[in-house]
Design an enzyme around this catalytic site. Structure first.
Site, PDB file in Angstrom:
ATOM      1  N   SER A   1      34.510  33.628  40.508  1.00 52.04           N
ATOM      2  CA  SER A   1      35.330  34.418  41.413  1.00 52.04           C
ATOM      3  C   SER A   1      36.691  33.761  41.566  1.00 52.04           C
ATOM      4  CB  SER A   1      34.634  34.528  42.779  1.00 52.04           C
ATOM      5  OG  SER A   1      35.345  35.386  43.642  1.00 52.04           O
ATOM      6  N   ASP A   2      37.690  34.574  41.822  1.00 47.41           N
ATOM      7  CA  ASP A   2      39.023  34.053  42.100  1.00 47.41           C
ATOM      8  C   ASP A   2      39.690  34.964  43.114  1.00 47.41           C
ATOM      9  OD1 ASP A   2      41.096  32.074  41.564  1.00 47.41           O
ATOM     10  OD2 ASP A   2      42.235  33.750  40.765  1.00 47.41           O
ATOM     11  N   THR A   3      40.451  34.358  44.002  1.00 49.57           N
ATOM     12  CA  THR A   3      41.164  35.088  45.045  1.00 49.57           C
ATOM     13  C   THR A   3      42.626  34.690  45.021  1.00 49.57           C
ATOM     14  OG1 THR A   3      39.188  35.147  46.448  1.00 49.57           O
ATOM     15  CG2 THR A   3      41.305  35.522  47.541  1.00 49.57           C
ATOM     16  N   GLU A   4      43.481  35.678  45.086  1.00 50.66           N
ATOM     17  CA  GLU A   4      44.921  35.419  45.154  1.00 50.66           C
ATOM     18  C   GLU A   4      45.540  36.339  46.198  1.00 50.66           C
ATOM     19  OE1 GLU A   4      46.222  32.894  43.613  1.00 50.66           O
ATOM     20  OE2 GLU A   4      44.578  32.510  42.220  1.00 50.66           O
TER      21      GLU A   4
ATOM     22  N   ALA B   1      38.457  38.838  42.521  1.00 47.63           N
ATOM     23  CA  ALA B   1      37.660  39.275  41.375  1.00 47.63           C
ATOM     24  C   ALA B   1      36.342  38.520  41.384  1.00 47.63           C
ATOM     25  CB  ALA B   1      38.405  39.010  40.077  1.00 47.63           C
TER      26      ALA B   1
END
Length: 190
Positions: free
Chosen positions: A70-73, A107
């Protein structure tokens, strides 16, 4: 076995809420946005790279492994706010977000050796109250902004700055639980 390819204690805490047994993988995956990459493409690519790196690490010992990346921006216009490098960077990010609505892109990707990856992109909109310099300085100095995309933790002291949220609260924290649960169910892991 399910593996979480993340160093984030928030993602670990959130995934525990789904009552799915998992192990955490400590990985270093570069998070550098290509010049021609949209914020959506960037966050999805990084999540996929984390998941694939995790699978490469455990697949020999666990051929049935399922790895969650997972990635957060935080995105304001086309500007992507990653994690601040220092307090001054955190102050600059918070000033930019003050009084404005930004997007938080998270995501989530599941990978395993037996099937194609499954993924979700969750877009939330967050409106910050207008913050004065004293509020920004005090929050930046407390240490909470460090290690957080956009220099704030919605579940922490910054919650008082949030005028409006549209989307997934857990997604803003780093792992959208509804979407993650749906992906795990589709993968047969929940």
């Amino acid at each position: 076995m399910l593996y979480l390819a993340s160093r984030s204690p928030r993602r670990q805490e959130l995934l525990q809420r789904l009552d799915v047994p998992f192990q955490t993988l400590q990985l270093d995956v570069p998070e550098l946005r290509a010049a021609d990459e949209s914020p959506d493409q960037y966050v999805q690519r990084v999540a996929l790279e984390k998941a694939h790196a995790g699978l490469a690490l455990v697949q020999a010992a666990d051929p049935d492994a399922i790895v969650l990346g997972s990635d957060t921006e935080v995105v304001l216009g086309e500007r992507v706010f990653g994690k601040p490098v220092d307090v001054d960077d955190a102050v600059a990010m918070l000033r930019a977000l003050s009084g404005r609505t930004h997007q938080v892109l998270t995501a989530v990707v599941l990978v395993c050796a037996q099937r194609a990856p499954a993924q979700a992109l969750v877009v939330s909109e967050v409106t910050f109250d207008t913050l004065d310099d004293a509020q920004i300085a005090a929050y930046a100095a407390c240490g909470e902004p460090m290690g957080k995309a956009g220099a704030y933790a919605i579940q922490g002291r910054a919650e008082r700055f949030i005028r409006h949220l549209s989307g997934s609260y857990s997604g803003v924290m780093g792992l959208p639980l509804y979407h993650t649960s749906q992906l795990l169910t589709a993968f047969g892991a929940h």
